[in-house]
Write a protein that holds these residues in place. Structure first.
Motif, mmCIF file in Angstrom:
data_model
loop_
_atom_site.group_PDB
_atom_site.id
_atom_site.type_symbol
_atom_site.label_atom_id
_atom_site.label_comp_id
_atom_site.label_asym_id
_atom_site.label_seq_id
_atom_site.Cartn_x
_atom_site.Cartn_y
_atom_site.Cartn_z
ATOM 1 N N ASP A 1 38.812 32.765 36.368
ATOM 2 C CA ASP A 1 39.502 33.509 35.338
ATOM 3 C C ASP A 1 40.985 33.213 35.557
ATOM 4 N N THR A 2 41.831 33.492 34.578
ATOM 5 C CA THR A 2 43.232 33.084 34.642
ATOM 6 C C THR A 2 43.958 33.701 35.835
ATOM 7 N N ALA A 3 43.761 34.979 36.077
ATOM 8 C CA ALA A 3 44.438 35.651 37.193
ATOM 9 C C ALA A 3 44.046 35.020 38.525
ATOM 10 N N GLN A 59 54.960 35.833 30.908
ATOM 11 C CA GLN A 59 53.590 36.104 30.462
ATOM 12 C C GLN A 59 52.595 35.682 31.539
ATOM 13 N N LEU A 60 52.829 34.538 32.186
ATOM 14 C CA LEU A 60 51.959 34.109 33.289
ATOM 15 C C LEU A 60 51.930 35.167 34.391
ATOM 16 N N HIS A 65 52.293 38.359 33.962
ATOM 17 C CA HIS A 65 51.446 39.457 33.482
ATOM 18 C C HIS A 65 49.973 39.136 33.713
ATOM 19 N N TYR A 66 49.588 37.880 33.484
ATOM 20 C CA TYR A 66 48.203 37.472 33.720
ATOM 21 C C TYR A 66 47.873 37.536 35.208
ATOM 22 N N SER A 73 47.913 41.973 31.617
ATOM 23 C CA SER A 73 47.354 41.563 30.325
ATOM 24 C C SER A 73 46.430 40.373 30.550
ATOM 25 N N LYS A 74 45.618 40.099 29.551
ATOM 26 C CA LYS A 74 44.686 38.972 29.613
ATOM 27 C C LYS A 74 45.054 37.989 28.511
ATOM 28 N N PRO A 75 44.988 36.699 28.826
ATOM 29 C CA PRO A 75 45.344 35.704 27.811
ATOM 30 C C PRO A 75 44.265 35.566 26.747
ATOM 31 N N THR A 78 45.378 30.654 24.564
ATOM 32 C CA THR A 78 46.295 30.533 25.694
ATOM 33 C C THR A 78 45.580 30.004 26.929
ATOM 34 N N ILE A 79 44.352 30.440 27.152
ATOM 35 C CA ILE A 79 43.564 29.920 28.273
ATOM 36 C C ILE A 79 43.407 28.406 28.130
#
Length: 133
Positions: free
Chosen positions: A70-72, A97-98, A100-101, A106-108, A112-113
């Motif tokens: 996952d992005t995080a 924003q990165l 925040h992820y 927040s979730k992209p 964005t992913i």
């Protein structure tokens, strides 16, 4: 051979990995403080499950494992290699924003992913083309 997605996510104690496919007669998980430990633990759980099935005389469906972040989790795992400013240059996604992820604020979006993934893959391709004399 069937491909099965294994998702790597941050957990309270580091990382966890779990299988996405529910059509199998089994499921496996892995945990660790690092992504490497988590993947190794997942592979060990998979081998234990296979051995258990064989000991019980059951058929074990071998699968090809594909690991997804996952992005995080990606941002956390690769913070040693990428700064957020560097990732902004590579992906075009604002470093705020990165952040925040990374911290789960927040979730992209899917778009964005894909932008992050394409940017990282492009950068990796550029790195693979480097040759030293």
């Amino acid at each position: 051979m069937k491909k099965v997605k294994v998702f790597i996510e941050m957990s309270e104690y580091g990382y966890s990995a779990y299988m996405d496919d529910t059509s199998l007669d089994y499921s496996c998980i892995g945990e660790g403080k690092t992504v490497e430990e988590t993947i190794a633990d997942f592979h060990a759980a998979y081998a234990e499950m296979r051995d258990h099935f064989h000991q019980q005389g059951k058929t074990f469906e071998e699968v090809e494992l594909e690991f997804f972040y996952d992005t995080a989790s990606f941002l956390q795992a690769f913070v040693k290699a990428f700064s957020l400013a560097g990732l902004e240059r590579i992906t075009g996604v604002n470093q705020t924003q990165l952040g925040h992820y990374l911290h789960g604020r927040s979730k992209p979006s899917r778009k964005t992913i894909e932008r992050i993934e394409n940017g990282v893959h492009g950068f990796a391709k550029d790195l693979m083309a480097i040759r030293f004399s």
